[in-house]
Design an enzyme around this catalytic site. Structure first.
Site, short mmCIF file in Angstrom:
data_model
loop_
_atom_site.label_atom_id
_atom_site.label_comp_id
_atom_site.label_asym_id
_atom_site.label_seq_id
_atom_site.Cartn_x
_atom_site.Cartn_y
_atom_site.Cartn_z
N TYR A 1 -7.02 -3.27 12.82
CA TYR A 1 -7.91 -2.25 12.26
C TYR A 1 -9.38 -2.58 12.49
CZ TYR A 1 -3.76 -0.50 9.86
OH TYR A 1 -2.52 0.02 9.57
N ASP B 1 0.82 -1.21 0.00
CA ASP B 1 0.00 0.00 0.00
C ASP B 1 0.86 1.27 0.00
OD1 ASP B 1 -2.36 1.54 0.30
OD2 ASP B 1 -2.17 1.53 2.48
N GLU C 1 3.04 -8.54 7.37
CA GLU C 1 1.79 -9.14 6.88
C GLU C 1 1.99 -10.19 5.79
OE1 GLU C 1 -0.97 -5.94 5.98
OE2 GLU C 1 -1.32 -5.59 8.11
C1 BDP Z 1 -1.72 -2.62 6.62
C2 BDP Z 1 -0.38 -2.48 5.92
C3 BDP Z 1 -0.03 -1.03 5.60
C4 BDP Z 1 -1.23 -0.30 5.06
C5 BDP Z 1 -2.31 -0.31 6.13
C6 BDP Z 1 -3.55 0.46 5.70
O1 BDP Z 1 0.65 -3.07 6.68
O2 BDP Z 1 1.04 -1.00 4.68
O3 BDP Z 1 -0.94 0.98 4.61
O4 BDP Z 1 -2.68 -1.64 6.38
O5 BDP Z 1 -4.45 -0.15 5.15
O6 BDP Z 1 -2.34 -3.73 6.11
O7 BDP Z 1 -3.60 1.67 5.90
#
Ligand code: BDP
Length: 609
Positions: free
Chosen positions: A481, A178, A427
């Site tokens: 998250y 990302d 990840e």
């Molecule tokens: C995680 C990743 C990171 C992303 C983040 C996101 O490690 O690189 O930028 O999520 O979605 O999965 O903001």
């Protein structure tokens, strides 16, 4: 596709000026040209120069410098060129051309002679160019740079070719990670010298028992020469002197290095001949400190330490991923101001200059390889992940590349007191049994080279009971998250999921946990009561609710918010001009949540916090 590993005779010591070594930065404005049809080598650009160049700054990504979409989104070969004189007094020395990093592939010619290549976008490489430089004429340096990704390298990716309706072949990059695929000469370029008999490598270790510090030194140098170490305090007073390639220095009443007291000793290393004449001289800053994982805690100098800080990116407006001392220092002051004591070099090794400043200003750094995206989906990774380890998508070439990156990362960074652990990857698809063998070899390599703790960073879809890698490492990284990618907008449900997830990790593994990512996209200036996703209020509430849950778990020994600042990504429906999870905007101004963090991080919470 063959393997991308090059273990040359290169040394990974950062170039330094001493009375025996010189250096000349080649940073500035270079010539630049796109080469969409790959004709540069055939047309002899390496020896004749690039024919229709524009100007391009070095170091910088090339993508955002001009207003051209063709340059921003270019995929393929581009060329850089510069010219320089070399001083006459350098002609008796070894002359080395060194690149801090070029993303992702580079081939280098000096005066038409091919001198080296690199296939690692985040680590330095160099070539001994002594035989190829002229004394009285300008020397032409030409670099071919390519930004394509494959599954034989890190980060992995694919170039997809499609024939459009008008018969053109359109090539696009398919990537799992990302962040925008910035490319170019990203870090400083140096010409430097060493004497003919020179210090090849240095491995400095430190220990601290509460009073006495121990510094061990190991230097690789020619057998005909003698190594001599001189340790000085920060006032330049000599504390100890030792002879021998391998040494141990005891420092009574040592000043231990920590984020609150980043005290640095200076170690001068000399190479002498039989008569005692100095042949070479190099120096290093040394922070005496001890880092260990014990009783499910992270200990710094014998006491528990709680990591407060950020997952970062090397990313800035206009420069992209080009190293920029201005932005870097602003970042470090902002982090200090927020009360942070740490950061993670997500998702690749950062410029050496970043770690030098982390040593000086006092940050604890989780140093990560460029292994990001070892899974079947891009961001957000949701639902069912397809295998990548068991079906051969992750090949033996990729594994060799990963091992090589890890080894070179450790050799480059092991002398920094700020670096407190190695992160193997971010990840990855670690719920596949095949991942275990892959990671066992990585762990074994690190244990052979260094004694710092090892971390691996997990995707929130990884189930603690079914992870094949966490049992191999010392400390667990979790990216969470809930309330954002799952139960979007519902923080009550999100925090309940978080609690449940942490309980499961704490139950299955007797290891400390660092929350390596938690955060939400936030548009600066968007205010909503009651809070909704993307508003500043939502970011604040998300952080506060998450912190309450972290505090319930003694095994949680750190929290690093995702992300320090907003950063650029590829264009996507889930991204508004990039990822907006920053606590700071991309131009480094605070969102409301900075004050939430500051309030928490600047007041003592529990031992070590
Ligand atoms: C995680 C990743 C990171 C992303 C983040 C996101 O490690 O690189 O930028 O999520 O979605 O999965 O903001």
């Amino acid at each position: 596709m063959g393997t991308f590993i090059f273990k040359g005779a290169e040394t990974l010591l950062y170039p330094r000026m001493t009375e025996k070594r010189q250096k000349k930065p080649l940073d500035g404005v270079w010539k630049f040209q796109l080469d969409p049809s790959g004709k540069g080598v055939g047309e002899r650009w390496p020896s004749q120069g690039i024919p229709s160049p524009i100007h391009m700054p070095v170091p910088s990504s090339y993508n955002d410098i001009t207003t051209s979409e063709a340059i921003r989104d270019f995929l393929g070969d581009v060329w850089y060129e510069t010219s320089t004189y070399v001083p006459s007094e350098w002609m008796t020395e070894r002359i080395i051309l060194r690149f801090g990093a070029v993303a992702h592939h580079a081939k280098v010619w000096v005066n038409g002679h091919f001198v080296t290549e690199s296939h690692n976008g985040f680590l330095p490489f160099e070539a001994d160019v002594t035989p190829f430089v002229n004394e009285e004429k300008m020397n032409r340096i030409v670099v071919k740079v390519n930004n394509e990704l494959t599954w034989d390298m890190l980060p992995p990716g694919d170039v997809i070719e499609k024939v459009t309706e008008d018969g053109e072949i359109k090539r696009t990059l398919h990537q799992q990670h990302d962040f925008f695929n910035y490319a170019g000469i990203h870090r400083s370029v140096f010409l430097y010298t060493t004497p003919q008999t020179f210090i090849h490598s240095l491995n400095i270790g430190t220990d601290f028992n509460g009073e006495t510090g121990i510094i061990t030194g190991e230097s690789e140098s020619p057998p005909s020469a003698f190594v001599y170490y001189s340790l000085k305090d920060d006032q330049g007073e000599i504390i100890a002197e030792r002879h021998g390639a391998t040494t141990e220095i005891q420092v009574p009443e040592a000043e231990a290095w920590s984020p609150d007291n980043p005290y640095l000793y200076k170690l001068d290393v000399y190479l002498k001949d039989g008569e005692g004449t100095i042949l070479d001289h190099y120096y290093l800053n040394v922070g005496i400190r001890k880092i260990e994982v014990k009783d499910e805690q992270l200990l710094l100098n014998g006491s528990p330490i709680y990591l407060k800080g950020f997952g970062k990116h090397e990313d800035a407006v206009i420069r992209g991923k080009g190293y920029d001392p201005v932005t870097n220092l602003r970042d470090m002051y902002l982090m200090k101001e927020t009360g942070a004591n740490s950061f993670r070099t997500a998702h690749y090794p950062y410029a050496e200059e970043v770690l030098q400043l982390a040593d000086q200003l006092g940050f604890l750094v989780i140093d990560e390889t460029s292994a990001v995206g070892l899974l079947s989906q891009g961001v957000p990774a949701t639902g069912n992940l397809e295998p990548v380890f068991s079906n051969g998508k992750i090949s033996s070439h990729l594994k060799e590349y990963h091992l090589d990156t890890l080894q070179r990362l450790i050799e480059r960074d092991r002398n920094h007191p700020s670096v407190i652990m190695w992160s193997l990857s971010n990840e990855a698809s670690t719920m596949e049994p095949e991942a275990e063998v892959y990671y066992k070899d990585l762990v074994e390599l690190v244990r052979k080279l260094d004694d710092r703790p090892i971390m691996n960073v997990n995707l929130m879809l990884i189930e603690p009971e079914k992870c094949f890698v966490s049992k191999l490492v010392d400390i667990i990284g979790l990216n969470v998250y809930f309330g954002w990618y799952s139960t979007p907008g519902d923080l009550k449900a999100g925090t309940a999921e978080l609690r449940n997830y942490l309980e499961r990790w704490a139950k299955t593994h007797d290891k400390p946990i660092v929350i390596t990512e938690y955060g939400v996209d936030t548009m600066p200036g968007l205010h909503k009561v009651p809070a909704v996703m993307f508003s500043e209020e939502f970011q604040v509430q998300f952080l506060e609710k998450y912190h309450n849950v972290f505090d319930e778990f003694p095994k949680v020994v750190g929290e690093q918010v995702w992300n320090f600042a907003d950063f650029m990504t590829k264009q996507d429906t889930v991204r508004v001009d990039g990822n907006k999870k920053g606590i700071f905007t991309r131009d480094r101004q605070p969102k409301m949540a900075q004050y939430t963090l500051q309030k928490r991080w600047k007041s003592p919470l529990r031992e070590g916090k």
